[in-house]
Write a protein that holds these residues in place. Sequence first.
Motif, mmCIF file in Angstrom:
data_model
loop_
_atom_site.group_PDB
_atom_site.id
_atom_site.type_symbol
_atom_site.label_atom_id
_atom_site.label_comp_id
_atom_site.label_asym_id
_atom_site.label_seq_id
_atom_site.Cartn_x
_atom_site.Cartn_y
_atom_site.Cartn_z
ATOM 1 N N LYS A 20 -26.271 -10.192 40.376
ATOM 2 C CA LYS A 20 -27.300 -10.851 41.191
ATOM 3 C C LYS A 20 -26.825 -12.223 41.642
ATOM 4 O O LYS A 20 -27.519 -13.231 41.495
ATOM 5 C CB LYS A 20 -28.610 -10.971 40.412
ATOM 6 C CG LYS A 20 -29.292 -9.624 40.203
ATOM 7 C CD LYS A 20 -30.613 -9.799 39.474
ATOM 8 C CE LYS A 20 -31.315 -8.464 39.328
ATOM 9 N NZ LYS A 20 -32.376 -8.513 38.320
ATOM 10 N N GLU A 58 -27.727 -3.399 40.107
ATOM 11 C CA GLU A 58 -27.555 -4.785 39.662
ATOM 12 C C GLU A 58 -28.612 -5.206 38.648
ATOM 13 O O GLU A 58 -28.845 -6.392 38.450
ATOM 14 C CB GLU A 58 -27.540 -5.758 40.861
ATOM 15 C CG GLU A 58 -26.436 -5.460 41.854
ATOM 16 C CD GLU A 58 -25.558 -6.672 42.192
ATOM 17 O OE1 GLU A 58 -25.834 -7.777 41.715
ATOM 18 O OE2 GLU A 58 -24.571 -6.479 42.922
ATOM 19 N N SER A 75 -29.330 -10.327 33.771
ATOM 20 C CA SER A 75 -28.807 -11.599 34.269
ATOM 21 C C SER A 75 -29.421 -12.785 33.525
ATOM 22 O O SER A 75 -28.865 -13.873 33.526
ATOM 23 C CB SER A 75 -29.047 -11.726 35.773
ATOM 24 O OG SER A 75 -30.406 -11.510 36.071
#
Lengths: 324, 365
Positions: A20, A58, A75
Amino acid sequence: MPTLAPVDVDGFVVRAGFLKDVPFFALGDGSLCFAEGGERRVQPHKNGLLAAEKMLDEKGLVTSGDDGLIQKIDSDGTITTLAERPRKWIDLLACGPNGAVAFASGRTAWVRLDDGKENEFAHERAVGGLAFAPKGLKLAVARYDGATIWWANAGGAPQELSWKGAHLGISFSPDGKYLVTAMQENALHGWRLSDSQDMRMTGYPAKVKSWSWSQKGRYLATSGANAAICWPFFGKTGPMGQNPLQLGTRGDNIVSVVACHPKEDVVAVGYLDGMIMMCRFEDNAEVLLRRLGKAPVSSMSWDDAGDRLVFGSEDGEAGIISLR
Amino acid sequence: MSASQDTTSQQIPVTVLTGYLGSGKTTLLNRILTENHGQKYAVIVNEFGEIGIDNDLLVESDEEIFEMNNGCICCTVRGDLIRTVQNLMKRKGAFDAIIVETTGVADPAPVAQTFFMDDDVRAASKLDAVVAVVDARHVLQRLKDTEEAQDQIAFADVILLNKTDLVTKDELAVVEARIRAINPYAVCHHTERCAVDLKAVLDRGAFDLDRILSLDPHFLAHGHHDHECGPDCDHEHDHTHHGHDHSHDHECGPDCDHEHHHHDDDLHSVKSISLKAGDLDPELFFPWINQVTQIQGPNILRLKGIMALKGDPQRYVIQGVHMIVEGDHQRDWKDGEPRESRLVFIGRDLDWDMLKQSFEACVAQ
């Protein structure tokens, strides 16, 4: 002018990339470093991290290690265990459509589907590489004397492709028409899937350990020679009977990593001595992105926009190169 | 093939342990791992045995023999070792050396060849020595039953003749003579429960060309007797009963002789052939050794030699495994040191007469 921002990581950089748009470095010591306004570290594996692959959507990075764990890291740093094979070293990973994750140890490959269900695929000899097909939930396994394509979610007979020798890495062309393997010998092998026609791509002085499909899958850029060797995969017959492009030729060094730009016909080329160049397919124009380092470049990736390139070396050197 | 690389200092040393189940291999491994030497080891085992191995870095690796696509039937490597060594390199710094434990039935040749034939493995690591643990009580039976037992002894740089407390002195002499008949140039230690100074096992540099001589007392001690039955074994292949003055001053002289003759009759058993000459003509010797290893490669398990080449002030040393041969200049011949070429083959089905004649044809005129 490109600018290089070094990132302080320790240890062998197994995989450098963007999740990301946040640069990450997956390290051989089992840790994962995010470089976004300062460095954030998480430790998905107690000792060794052997492989890392980004999920297609992702939503996370999948890592595997010598602790037998397959971990998903978001993330924000959250770690979720996807699967575990106690005492096995899991050194092969692939991420597929709909959250599917394939991993392998020894002669067995497994596919974990998004709902947690696992399918096992046994082979007579060691699995050398894993790749999901670009369309349909199919898993290709590089193995001794060829490759096997399985339906990852269902039974049914697999498609077997034969070529003598040990096949290690494996990759589908983005259009799904070709399957390519890297061999123990200094060569690539390929099959046109419509008719199982064999293709041999030879002449390398070293093993091919890194490859990257150029935008729209027109070329497959590869390491293993004193230039990035780029095989043409457009046209009806792909690379058959064609000469590859040779980009970033150096007389005294070998290419260790290649990463094709996501939007332009340009490839980033990393060498054993740590140098990184950017080369244009059309005219072989070169831009130096990094001078010599201490160790071979071990991983490189572009961000989606193609503005930034992250890299890492076998000796813990890492950085972010911005083109703008 | 180049003899040495600039990267030598960074190459991680690898010790290969061979030996049958029950020979005491795991005992030796645990001794290496637990002794206080400050070294950290990565251990590659074929399977997690019943006896625990207490080590942080322990990898299980299933034997995967890769044949190379070069038409050579003896060019085999261990794919699993290539993969494991590459994975270990991602943990550089976490260990100082690697130990590879093989099963009693594993062929040691692909293991050794992996460290010469795979460029990545070769850059990262170097084979230090092959160590065979031999059970003094059962080895003779094993040698009768299997080829692997012979291969393991033939391949070894260091042999631990273990469990010596379970055999009589006479039995031990017979066993050692039999081992010497297969491999006269390995360093052999008698042990109980593998009690041996680890310096005798580790950091041997057995494949280092510049250490070939210092490693091999039989080369040095020709005519001297710091070993039981060493140099004699070279002589039996002369096909003349050796009446050397030293054949009676150690325990296994006569047995040694009989054993050899007996086994010479067995065409498929492993034996060693030692060749000797003065100065050789390099124009003849290099084509010859290339041809011999090309043609006889599958039958040659190991070879080592120190050559006196005409007009060359330096000793030229070679070592090889099957078809892989590497050689280099080692050092100047010393004053008073006889310029003598010596070459030892250990192998199966080797034609001694042919080798001797063709070797002697390389003598400089």
